[in-house]
Write a protein that holds these residues in place. Structure first.
Motif, PDB file in Angstrom:
ATOM      1  N   LEU A   6      -4.466  -1.197 -50.461  1.00 15.51           N
ATOM      2  CA  LEU A   6      -5.574  -2.035 -49.987  1.00 15.51           C
ATOM      3  C   LEU A   6      -5.799  -3.138 -51.022  1.00 15.51           C
ATOM      4  CD1 LEU A   6      -7.850   0.974 -48.980  1.00 15.51           C
ATOM      5  CD2 LEU A   6      -6.058  -0.167 -47.634  1.00 15.51           C
ATOM      6  N   GLY A   7      -5.736  -4.380 -50.568  1.00 20.50           N
ATOM      7  CA  GLY A   7      -5.720  -5.485 -51.538  1.00 20.50           C
ATOM      8  C   GLY A   7      -4.322  -5.629 -52.130  1.00 20.50           C
ATOM      9  N   GLY A   8      -3.340  -5.186 -51.381  1.00 21.79           N
ATOM     10  CA  GLY A   8      -1.939  -5.199 -51.843  1.00 21.79           C
ATOM     11  C   GLY A   8      -1.365  -6.589 -52.001  1.00 21.79           C
ATOM     12  N   ARG A  11      -2.464  -9.002 -57.617  1.00 19.38           N
ATOM     13  CA  ARG A  11      -1.518  -8.928 -58.744  1.00 19.38           C
ATOM     14  C   ARG A  11      -0.976  -7.513 -58.946  1.00 19.38           C
ATOM     15  NH1 ARG A  11      -5.553 -11.763 -62.885  1.00 19.38           N
ATOM     16  NH2 ARG A  11      -6.889 -10.176 -61.943  1.00 19.38           N
ATOM     17  N   VAL A  12      -1.864  -6.526 -58.972  1.00 20.70           N
ATOM     18  CA  VAL A  12      -1.422  -5.141 -59.166  1.00 20.70           C
ATOM     19  C   VAL A  12      -0.678  -4.655 -57.921  1.00 20.70           C
ATOM     20  CG1 VAL A  12      -2.225  -2.774 -59.465  1.00 20.70           C
ATOM     21  CG2 VAL A  12      -3.251  -4.599 -60.794  1.00 20.70           C
ATOM     22  N   GLY A  13      -1.183  -5.062 -56.755  1.00 25.26           N
ATOM     23  CA  GLY A  13      -0.562  -4.658 -55.481  1.00 25.26           C
ATOM     24  C   GLY A  13       0.909  -5.021 -55.450  1.00 25.26           C
ATOM     25  N   SER A  30      -4.832  -6.148 -46.253  1.00 28.08           N
ATOM     26  CA  SER A  30      -5.565  -7.358 -46.658  1.00 28.08           C
ATOM     27  C   SER A  30      -6.699  -7.598 -45.670  1.00 28.08           C
ATOM     28  CB  SER A  30      -4.595  -8.557 -46.639  1.00 28.08           C
ATOM     29  OG  SER A  30      -5.294  -9.770 -46.787  1.00 28.08           O
ATOM     30  N   ARG A  31      -7.639  -8.471 -46.070  1.00 25.68           N
ATOM     31  CA  ARG A  31      -8.659  -8.918 -45.103  1.00 25.68           C
ATOM     32  C   ARG A  31      -8.038  -9.854 -44.090  1.00 25.68           C
ATOM     33  NH1 ARG A  31     -12.424 -11.376 -49.625  1.00 25.68           N
ATOM     34  NH2 ARG A  31     -10.335 -11.750 -50.452  1.00 25.68           N
ATOM     35  N   ASP A  32      -6.865 -10.404 -44.435  1.00 25.25           N
ATOM     36  CA  ASP A  32      -6.220 -11.441 -43.623  1.00 25.25           C
ATOM     37  C   ASP A  32      -4.795 -10.952 -43.299  1.00 25.25           C
ATOM     38  OD1 ASP A  32      -4.688 -13.614 -42.865  1.00 25.25           O
ATOM     39  OD2 ASP A  32      -5.590 -14.991 -44.309  1.00 25.25           O
TER      40      ASP A  32
HETATM   41  N1  LIG Z   1      -4.926  -6.879 -63.217  1.00 24.26           N
HETATM   42  C1  LIG Z   1      -4.562  -5.802 -63.930  1.00 24.26           C
HETATM   43  O1  LIG Z   1      -3.665  -5.883 -64.798  1.00 24.26           O
HETATM   44  C2  LIG Z   1      -5.228  -4.461 -63.664  1.00 24.26           C
HETATM   45  C3  LIG Z   1      -4.831  -3.341 -64.417  1.00 24.26           C
HETATM   46  C4  LIG Z   1      -5.398  -2.090 -64.111  1.00 24.26           C
HETATM   47  C5  LIG Z   1      -6.335  -1.966 -63.096  1.00 24.26           C
HETATM   48  N2  LIG Z   1      -6.729  -3.081 -62.410  1.00 24.26           N
HETATM   49  C6  LIG Z   1      -7.688  -2.911 -61.314  1.00 24.26           C
HETATM   50  O2  LIG Z   1      -6.930  -3.000 -60.120  1.00 24.26           O
HETATM   51  C7  LIG Z   1      -7.689  -3.647 -59.084  1.00 24.26           C
HETATM   52  C8  LIG Z   1      -6.891  -4.840 -58.549  1.00 24.26           C
HETATM   53  O3  LIG Z   1      -6.670  -5.767 -59.614  1.00 24.26           O
HETATM   54  P1  LIG Z   1      -5.899  -7.148 -59.316  1.00 24.26           P
HETATM   55  O4  LIG Z   1      -5.780  -7.820 -60.628  1.00 24.26           O
HETATM   56  O5  LIG Z   1      -4.685  -6.899 -58.492  1.00 24.26           O
HETATM   57  O6  LIG Z   1      -6.999  -7.900 -58.422  1.00 24.26           O
HETATM   58  P2  LIG Z   1      -6.882  -9.307 -57.652  1.00 24.26           P
HETATM   59  O7  LIG Z   1      -5.467  -9.790 -57.661  1.00 24.26           O
HETATM   60  O8  LIG Z   1      -7.949 -10.198 -58.211  1.00 24.26           O
HETATM   61  O9  LIG Z   1      -7.363  -8.920 -56.187  1.00 24.26           O
HETATM   62  C9  LIG Z   1      -6.637  -7.987 -55.395  1.00 24.26           C
HETATM   63  C10 LIG Z   1      -6.946  -8.236 -53.949  1.00 24.26           C
HETATM   64  O10 LIG Z   1      -8.297  -7.891 -53.695  1.00 24.26           O
HETATM   65  C11 LIG Z   1      -8.682  -8.548 -52.495  1.00 24.26           C
HETATM   66  N3  LIG Z   1     -10.053  -9.053 -52.633  1.00 24.26           N
HETATM   67  C12 LIG Z   1     -10.506  -9.972 -53.520  1.00 24.26           C
HETATM   68  N4  LIG Z   1     -11.823 -10.198 -53.316  1.00 24.26           N
HETATM   69  C13 LIG Z   1     -12.183  -9.393 -52.272  1.00 24.26           C
HETATM   70  C14 LIG Z   1     -13.403  -9.171 -51.582  1.00 24.26           C
HETATM   71  N5  LIG Z   1     -14.534  -9.812 -51.929  1.00 24.26           N
HETATM   72  N6  LIG Z   1     -13.420  -8.258 -50.559  1.00 24.26           N
HETATM   73  C15 LIG Z   1     -12.271  -7.585 -50.215  1.00 24.26           C
HETATM   74  N7  LIG Z   1     -11.085  -7.770 -50.836  1.00 24.26           N
HETATM   75  C16 LIG Z   1     -11.061  -8.651 -51.844  1.00 24.26           C
HETATM   76  C17 LIG Z   1      -7.720  -9.698 -52.254  1.00 24.26           C
HETATM   77  O11 LIG Z   1      -6.928  -9.368 -51.110  1.00 24.26           O
HETATM   78  P3  LIG Z   1      -7.066 -10.126 -49.692  1.00 24.26           P
HETATM   79  O12 LIG Z   1      -7.581 -11.522 -49.963  1.00 24.26           O
HETATM   80  O13 LIG Z   1      -5.646 -10.142 -49.232  1.00 24.26           O
HETATM   81  O14 LIG Z   1      -7.965  -9.297 -48.873  1.00 24.26           O
HETATM   82  C18 LIG Z   1      -6.863  -9.689 -53.511  1.00 24.26           C
HETATM   83  O15 LIG Z   1      -5.527 -10.082 -53.266  1.00 24.26           O
HETATM   84  C19 LIG Z   1      -9.014  -4.051 -59.726  1.00 24.26           C
HETATM   85  O16 LIG Z   1     -10.010  -3.128 -59.386  1.00 24.26           O
HETATM   86  C20 LIG Z   1      -8.749  -3.998 -61.235  1.00 24.26           C
HETATM   87  O17 LIG Z   1      -9.921  -3.616 -61.944  1.00 24.26           O
HETATM   88  C21 LIG Z   1      -6.181  -4.313 -62.668  1.00 24.26           C
END
Ligand SMILES: NC(=O)c1ccc[n+]([C@@H]2O[C@H](COP(=O)([O-])OP(=O)(O)OC[C@H]3O[C@@H](n4cnc5c(N)ncnc54)[C@H](OP(=O)(O)O)[C@@H]3O)[C@@H](O)[C@H]2O)c1
Length: 152
Positions: A6-8, A11-13, A30-32
């Motif tokens: 979910l949210g794949g 970046r992590v996805g 995704s939402r989209d």
């Molecule tokens: N970045 C890291 O290195 C890292 C490391 C460990 C853990 N984490 C955790 O892993 C999770 C994901 O991190 P990430 O860096 O991959 O995040 P990200 O790229 O900022 O966001 C992941 C996805 O979340 C969705 N999203 C964003 N805002 C949203 C909203 N308001 N409602 C619903 N969906 C929303 C988007 O998908 P859509 O637009 O396609 O819906 C987006 O592609 C976070 O909780 C973070 O704390 C991150």
């Protein structure tokens, strides 16, 4: 195994999907839906170009949960709480793996801001009493996850 991320599209996805897709069926949520399909297509092409076979589909977060055995919550903390609320009717017997780390950016640096319950997973478990919530992968950087030369 069938795994929903979910949210794949994030970046992590991308890192998780491209590491798991050679052994599991991956549903990018995704939402989209169009964004999910584009992301799935991009990840598949990357793996195919490297000589791997894989199964990655893009869909809505809801449909991804409905199809999966395991769902991975990979969205920012505030978004996670809203998303869970929407998905509550379809999150039933699956295991939900939460990567969520509540962070706030203040004065250019990130600060850990846990909820009252102590951590994001406990808040999520509180909202989803019947679901098995697992807290994992918090210290895996997306940069390393997306780099196939890291961690083997
Ligand atoms: N970045 C890291 O290195 C890292 C490391 C460990 C853990 N984490 C955790 O892993 C999770 C994901 O991190 P990430 O860096 O991959 O995040 P990200 O790229 O900022 O966001 C992941 C996805 O979340 C969705 N999203 C964003 N805002 C949203 C909203 N308001 N409602 C619903 N969906 C929303 C988007 O998908 P859509 O637009 O396609 O819906 C987006 O592609 C976070 O909780 C973070 O704390 C991150």
């Amino acid at each position: 195994m069938k795994i929903a991320i979910l949210g794949g599209t994030g970046r992590v996805g991308e890192g998780l999907a491209t590491r798991w897709a050679t052994r599991h069926n991956i549903y990018i949520g995704s939402r989209d839906v169009e964004k999910a399909k584009n992301a799935a297509c991009g990840y598949s092409c990357r793996l195919t170009d490297q000589g791997f076979e894989c199964q990655i589909d893009g869909t809505s977060n809801k449909e991804a949960v409905e199809k999966a055995d395991v769902a991975v919550l990979s969205v920012p903390f505030e978004a996670a709480l809203d998303l869970i609320e929407c998905l509550r009717p379809v999150l039933k017997n699956q295991i939900l793996i939460s990567l969520v780390v509540p962070m706030k950016k203040e004065n250019g640096s990130f600060e850990y801001t846990p909820p009252e319950e102590g951590c994001a997973a406990l808040r999520i478990q509180h909202l989803l009493p019947g679901v098995k919530v697992v807290s994992a992968y918090h210290n895996l950087s997306y940069r390393k996850l997306c780099n196939p030369d890291k961690y083997g």
